[in-house]
Every structure is written in C-alpha cells, then in structure tokens.
Design a protein around this motif. Sequence first.
Motif, PDB file in Angstrom:
ATOM      1  N   ILE A  94       0.820  -1.222   0.000  1.00  0.00           N
ATOM      2  CA  ILE A  94       0.000   0.000   0.000  1.00  0.00           C
ATOM      3  C   ILE A  94       0.850   1.267   0.000  1.00  0.00           C
ATOM      4  O   ILE A  94       0.374   2.344  -0.320  1.00  0.00           O
ATOM      5  N   MET A  95       2.142   1.137   0.359  1.00  0.00           N
ATOM      6  CA  MET A  95       3.015   2.313   0.388  1.00  0.00           C
ATOM      7  C   MET A  95       3.523   2.635  -1.028  1.00  0.00           C
ATOM      8  O   MET A  95       4.101   3.692  -1.256  1.00  0.00           O
ATOM      9  N   ASP A  96       3.318   1.711  -1.955  1.00  0.00           N
ATOM     10  CA  ASP A  96       3.835   1.887  -3.312  1.00  0.00           C
ATOM     11  C   ASP A  96       2.830   2.666  -4.180  1.00  0.00           C
ATOM     12  O   ASP A  96       1.628   2.538  -4.003  1.00  0.00           O
ATOM     13  N   LYS A  97       3.393   3.445  -5.094  1.00  0.00           N
ATOM     14  CA  LYS A  97       2.568   4.259  -6.006  1.00  0.00           C
ATOM     15  C   LYS A  97       1.556   3.413  -6.777  1.00  0.00           C
ATOM     16  O   LYS A  97       0.459   3.864  -7.110  1.00  0.00           O
ATOM     17  N   SER A  98       1.966   2.175  -7.097  1.00  0.00           N
ATOM     18  CA  SER A  98       1.117   1.301  -7.909  1.00  0.00           C
ATOM     19  C   SER A  98      -0.257   1.101  -7.260  1.00  0.00           C
ATOM     20  O   SER A  98      -1.262   0.899  -7.959  1.00  0.00           O
TER      21      SER A  98
END
Length: 393
Positions: A94-98
Amino acid sequence: MKKTIRDVDVTGKRVLVRVDYNVPINNELKIVDDTRITATLPTINYLVEHGAKIILCSHLGRPNGVVDSKLSLRPVLARLSKLLDKSISFAEDIMDKSTQELVKNMQNGDILMLENIRFYKQEEANNEAFAKKLASLADIFVLDAFATAHRKHASTYGVAKLIPAVCGFLVEQELLMFDKVLNNPEHPFVAILGGAKIADKLPVIDNLLNKVDTILIGGGMAYTFIKAIGGNVGMSIIDNTKLKLASDILDKAKEKGVKIILPIDNVCAKEFSEDAETKKFSSGFIADNYQGMDIGPKTIKCFKKVIKKARTIVWNGPLGVYEYEKFKRGTNKIAKYVAKNKGVSIIGGGDSIAAIQSIGVSKRVSHISTGGGASLMLLQGKKLPCIDLIEDV
Ligand code: AMP
C-alpha cells in the motif's frame, strides 16, 4: 445508533472497508474456516450493488510488522472471489505508487484487496503518517471488523479519525445485539462466565451486577472465588492478587440481590494433562494434590435449571479445560442447554464458540459474536474506541 453504510451515499465513492479476515489457515495455506469471510458478504454485496469502489483491508495472524508470505491475504482473496463470483484485484504494497494507480483505475462496483496490513509495523503503532496514507486512498471508511474494534490501530482507529466513518452490517448487528441484551433484556437474565483469566472477567461481573439476575461461574476463574470464601482448591488455577476483589464482588452481588452461583462439585486431576486420572470433589474440598479441571455433574444439573428458565443469556468462557476430551463435558452440556433455550442468547469468546460449533448447535443461538476482546469490553460497560469515533444517526 451509529451511522452505517445506509446513511451515506457510496455510489462512485472510494470506500475503505476494514474487515477481519484473520481466518485459520493450515500449513498448505488452505483456509480451514471461512466464517469471518462469509460474515462480511452482506456489507460487500451492498457496496457492490450501490456502485462503490471497494478497498478491503485486513490483518492476518501476527507478522509483527514483517512481510511473511505464509500470512499473505492471497488465499483469502481467492476464497472471497469464489464466494462473490467476481474478480478482485490485489495491492501488494500500500506504500507503493502502484496501489494509488490501482485505486485510480477502479470502476464502480470493483473490489481491491490490500495485502496484510500488519506487514507494516506502523499499523499496530497507530502511526499517523501511515493512517494518512490509508485515508488518502478513500473517501469513506467502513468499520466491519468488530473483532478489532477495541484496538487503536492505524487501519481501525487512525483512519476513522481522518475521513467520514460508518459501520458495516456486521458491526451494526453486533452492536444491536449487545445493546438489546445490555440495555433492554428480558428477565430472567443469566450470565455464564468461565475461562482461566479472572482479571478479564471481574470487571464484566462488576458491570453485569447492575443488569442480570443470576451469574453462573465455572472454569478456572471459579477457584479464585472459592478460595476467597475459604474453600480448599488444591492445585487449581487461582489468581492470588484477585482474592479480595472476588470476595468484594460476592458481597456486592448479595447487596444487589444478584445470585452468583459457583460450582458445587468438580472433576479434578492430579496433572494438567489429557490422560490424567480423574476424581470428583465437592467445591471447597479439593485434595491438596488435585486441581479442578471441569464442573461436575451436580453443577451441570444446577446450571441447567437456571439456563432453562432464562429469557436472556450471555456466555463467555469455557466451564472447564474443554480442549481435553475428559474435561469437555461441562462446557458441551452447557452449550447444549444454551442452544435449547428459546430466549435471546449471545455467545462471545473463541472457546465458547468452538464448543457450541463442535456440538453442531450454533444456528440455534441468537448471536455468536465475532469479537472476543471487543465483546468483553462491551460486557465490561466500556465503549469501543473505534466505534466511538463513528457519529450517531
Ligand atoms: P479465557 O481466555 O480466560 O476465556 O480462558 C480460556 C481457557 O481457560 C481455555 O483454554 C480453558 O482450557 C481454560 N480453562 C477452563 N477451565 C479451566 C480450569 N479449571 N483450569 C485451568 N484452565 C481452565
């Protein structure tokens, strides 16, 4: 009553739903019991039908802030997808831009599941920046994880402070049932309490003294009461720090006219083991080298009479060491009598639920609570912090 998903417009909105998919999973990563998944279907179906973009968030097990592939929510995704007959996308990090991209591309009625939220140490620490990150994914927060509603974590409490929060149907049902029995019970109202940890249950008894007519006490906690009134409990489990409190509670019950019934007899053993030899002792007269492991037949008979007349029942905690064949009789018999009762009955706590399920009568109980700790907190007369953040209707 608290606001629910019926009280907000969810169409086209990004809705973050905190569910509790902490299901038992075996070594082959197969789900052993999907009750917690099926319990969330009414909320999810409602949101799908009303065109929300649904983002599901849950924990699984205790990864303690570290990624552990054995505790991935992927098997849960597969089961939910099958139950709904619908494809669900998955956000690995969830911390990733994706993840933001995935959310951006969602259509009305789509479902996205986030990976185990406890893979991040910020979750249990209720880290503010982490809660903000979660909140940024959604317009509305739905709390449908009753079993974690007593914990101030980022995905339960932190996020509910940041965006409009409402209850899902599972939480609504839990609150309705507890409200009914605690604030509007039919009498006689009987509480059955067991288990080993008396420290959790004393505040429950204290609160219930203002509401119930009778309290039946069994399990390991009974021996602290029996010792408090001068009985010999042998090697039974007791909490010496709670003797005074236990005896004060017995006095208070007398003053209030509430009957507290302790076991009359006990099935005892020399060792705490599955195949220990058993011997029955009257309460207060357990030999020094024996310990109480289950309520005895006279107690079962006495409890049966009280349960039969009850119009409202609350039960939390097994009446003996029910995990062992030789000491499960008390708990199983009580489960049977509670199921036979035609009034309102609520069962909370994993052990009592397991007992009622093992004898196949769970459908005959009015309400099986999905939250052990949360239900104890309500029975103690306390508010659940996450639910407290949700506005009243
Ligand atoms: P609790 O979490 O406090 O509800 O305790 C549940 C546990 O209490 C179960 O694992 C039971 O085996 C245990 N228990 C019940 N009766 C007894 C007893 N007489 N002596 C020791 N442990 C008990």
